[in-house]
Design a protein around this motif. Structure first.
Motif, short mmCIF file in Angstrom:
data_model
loop_
_atom_site.label_atom_id
_atom_site.label_comp_id
_atom_site.label_asym_id
_atom_site.label_seq_id
_atom_site.Cartn_x
_atom_site.Cartn_y
_atom_site.Cartn_z
N ARG A 1 0.84 -1.21 0.00
CA ARG A 1 0.00 0.00 0.00
C ARG A 1 0.87 1.26 0.00
NH1 ARG A 1 -2.85 -2.90 3.85
NH2 ARG A 1 -1.97 -1.62 5.52
N ALA A 2 1.99 1.21 0.70
CA ALA A 2 2.86 2.39 0.82
C ALA A 2 3.56 2.73 -0.49
CB ALA A 2 3.89 2.17 1.92
N ILE A 3 4.03 1.72 -1.23
CA ILE A 3 4.76 2.02 -2.47
C ILE A 3 3.85 2.20 -3.67
CG2 ILE A 3 6.92 0.99 -1.70
CD1 ILE A 3 6.31 -1.46 -3.35
N TYR A 4 2.59 1.83 -3.55
CA TYR A 4 1.54 2.05 -4.55
C TYR A 4 1.74 1.26 -5.84
CZ TYR A 4 -2.06 4.41 -7.24
OH TYR A 4 -3.17 4.67 -8.00
N PHE A 5 2.91 1.34 -6.47
CA PHE A 5 3.17 0.61 -7.71
C PHE A 5 3.78 -0.75 -7.40
CE2 PHE A 5 3.46 5.07 -9.07
CZ PHE A 5 2.48 5.06 -10.06
N HIS A 6 3.62 -1.69 -8.31
CA HIS A 6 4.27 -3.00 -8.15
C HIS A 6 5.78 -2.80 -8.24
CE1 HIS A 6 5.52 -7.13 -8.95
NE2 HIS A 6 4.34 -7.48 -8.42
N PRO A 7 6.55 -3.47 -7.39
CA PRO A 7 8.00 -3.26 -7.39
C PRO A 7 8.66 -3.51 -8.75
CG PRO A 7 7.35 -4.47 -5.45
CD PRO A 7 6.14 -4.35 -6.30
N MET A 8 8.19 -4.48 -9.50
CA MET A 8 8.81 -4.73 -10.80
C MET A 8 8.48 -3.63 -11.81
SD MET A 8 10.78 -7.14 -10.26
CE MET A 8 11.40 -7.40 -11.90
N SER A 9 7.35 -2.95 -11.63
CA SER A 9 7.04 -1.78 -12.46
C SER A 9 8.01 -0.65 -12.15
CB SER A 9 5.61 -1.31 -12.23
OG SER A 9 4.69 -2.30 -12.62
N ILE A 10 8.36 -0.50 -10.88
CA ILE A 10 9.34 0.51 -10.48
C ILE A 10 10.69 0.18 -11.11
CG2 ILE A 10 10.59 1.48 -8.51
CD1 ILE A 10 8.02 0.98 -6.85
N ALA A 11 11.08 -1.09 -11.06
CA ALA A 11 12.35 -1.51 -11.66
C ALA A 11 12.34 -1.29 -13.17
CB ALA A 11 12.64 -2.97 -11.32
N GLY A 12 11.25 -1.60 -13.81
CA GLY A 12 11.14 -1.40 -15.26
C GLY A 12 11.22 0.07 -15.64
N ALA A 13 10.58 0.93 -14.87
CA ALA A 13 10.65 2.37 -15.13
C ALA A 13 12.08 2.87 -14.96
CB ALA A 13 9.70 3.13 -14.21
N GLY A 14 12.77 2.35 -13.96
CA GLY A 14 14.16 2.73 -13.75
C GLY A 14 15.06 2.28 -14.88
N LEU A 15 14.83 1.08 -15.37
CA LEU A 15 15.62 0.57 -16.49
C LEU A 15 15.38 1.41 -17.74
CD1 LEU A 15 17.58 -1.62 -17.42
CD2 LEU A 15 15.60 -3.04 -17.99
N LEU A 16 14.14 1.78 -17.98
CA LEU A 16 13.81 2.64 -19.11
C LEU A 16 14.47 4.01 -18.98
CD1 LEU A 16 12.15 3.06 -21.72
CD2 LEU A 16 10.30 3.89 -20.26
N LEU A 17 14.43 4.59 -17.79
CA LEU A 17 15.06 5.89 -17.56
C LEU A 17 16.57 5.83 -17.77
CD1 LEU A 17 14.81 8.85 -16.70
CD2 LEU A 17 14.98 8.06 -14.32
N SER A 18 17.19 4.78 -17.28
CA SER A 18 18.64 4.63 -17.47
C SER A 18 19.00 4.47 -18.94
CB SER A 18 19.17 3.44 -16.67
OG SER A 18 19.07 3.68 -15.31
N ALA A 19 18.23 3.66 -19.66
CA ALA A 19 18.50 3.45 -21.08
C ALA A 19 18.30 4.75 -21.87
CB ALA A 19 17.59 2.35 -21.63
N LEU A 20 17.23 5.48 -21.55
CA LEU A 20 16.99 6.74 -22.25
C LEU A 20 18.08 7.77 -21.95
CD1 LEU A 20 13.11 7.12 -21.90
CD2 LEU A 20 14.43 6.49 -23.94
N SER A 21 18.64 7.72 -20.76
CA SER A 21 19.73 8.64 -20.41
C SER A 21 20.95 8.40 -21.30
CB SER A 21 20.13 8.46 -18.95
OG SER A 21 19.07 8.79 -18.11
N GLY A 22 21.19 7.15 -21.62
CA GLY A 22 22.30 6.82 -22.52
C GLY A 22 22.00 7.16 -23.96
N MET A 23 20.73 7.06 -24.35
CA MET A 23 20.35 7.32 -25.74
C MET A 23 20.46 8.79 -26.12
SD MET A 23 19.58 4.48 -27.11
CE MET A 23 19.16 2.82 -26.70
N VAL A 24 20.44 9.67 -25.15
CA VAL A 24 20.53 11.11 -25.46
C VAL A 24 21.79 11.40 -26.26
CG1 VAL A 24 20.85 13.39 -24.41
CG2 VAL A 24 19.13 11.83 -23.49
N SER A 25 22.88 10.73 -25.92
CA SER A 25 24.14 10.99 -26.60
C SER A 25 24.11 10.56 -28.07
CB SER A 25 25.28 10.31 -25.86
OG SER A 25 25.06 8.92 -25.81
N ILE A 26 23.30 9.60 -28.42
CA ILE A 26 23.21 9.15 -29.81
C ILE A 26 22.70 10.28 -30.70
CG2 ILE A 26 21.95 7.61 -31.37
CD1 ILE A 26 22.14 5.46 -29.21
N PHE A 27 21.74 11.06 -30.20
CA PHE A 27 21.16 12.13 -30.99
C PHE A 27 22.08 13.34 -31.12
CE2 PHE A 27 17.47 9.81 -29.24
CZ PHE A 27 17.00 9.30 -30.44
#
Length: 139
Positions: A60-86
């Motif tokens: 109840r405290a974290i609201y989102f499923h923990p694996m959704s949190i991990a997936g969002a973090g993985l997406l954010l990290s990958a997008l941070s690296g992709m900025v340099s490609i552009f």
């Protein structure tokens, strides 16, 4: 270990540990700290809260499923690296912007967003493991 003192102290300790984990996250990258250590501290805080109040209270405290949190973090990290490609520089090259928010110049970087993604991956993965083990323990 389900004493009254522990149940009363756990929410305060959890809040304090979560604040400290954010401090460690923001201090990070070039100084001791960062997303991984901050995430471990935050996951430990959630584990303490879960031991005191149970798995359902943590969910109840974290609201989102923990694996959704991990997936969002993985997406954010990958997008941070992709900025340099552009910008036609090597992958994971740091980029900085300096927006002015309420009259204050705030430096933001892809390094910070990468560390935040790592933080979310660690919190989500470790919390998911802890919650699964704690649920199995009580079945």
């Amino acid at each position: 270990m389900n004493t009254l003192i522990f149940r009363v102290a756990a929410p305060f300790l959890t809040a304090l540990m979560l604040l400290f984990s954010i401090f460690v996250l923001l201090r990070g990258h070039n100084a001791p700290g960062g997303g991984f250590i901050g995430g471990l501290i935050a996951a430990s805080a959630l584990a303490i809260f879960g031991i005191a109040w149970g798995v359902s209270a943590v969910r109840r405290a974290i609201y989102f499923h923990p694996m959704s949190i991990a997936g969002a973090g993985l997406l954010l990290s990958a997008l941070s690296g992709m900025v340099s490609i552009f910008t036609h520089v090597p992958f994971m090259t740091a980029h900085w912007i300096y927006p002015t928010i309420f009259g204050v110049e705030v430096p933001l970087s892809t390094v910070t967003s990468f560390d935040t993604g790592v933080y979310l991956v660690v919190v989500g993965a470790i919390s998911s493991i802890f919650l699964a083990l704690e649920e199995k323990d009580h079945d």
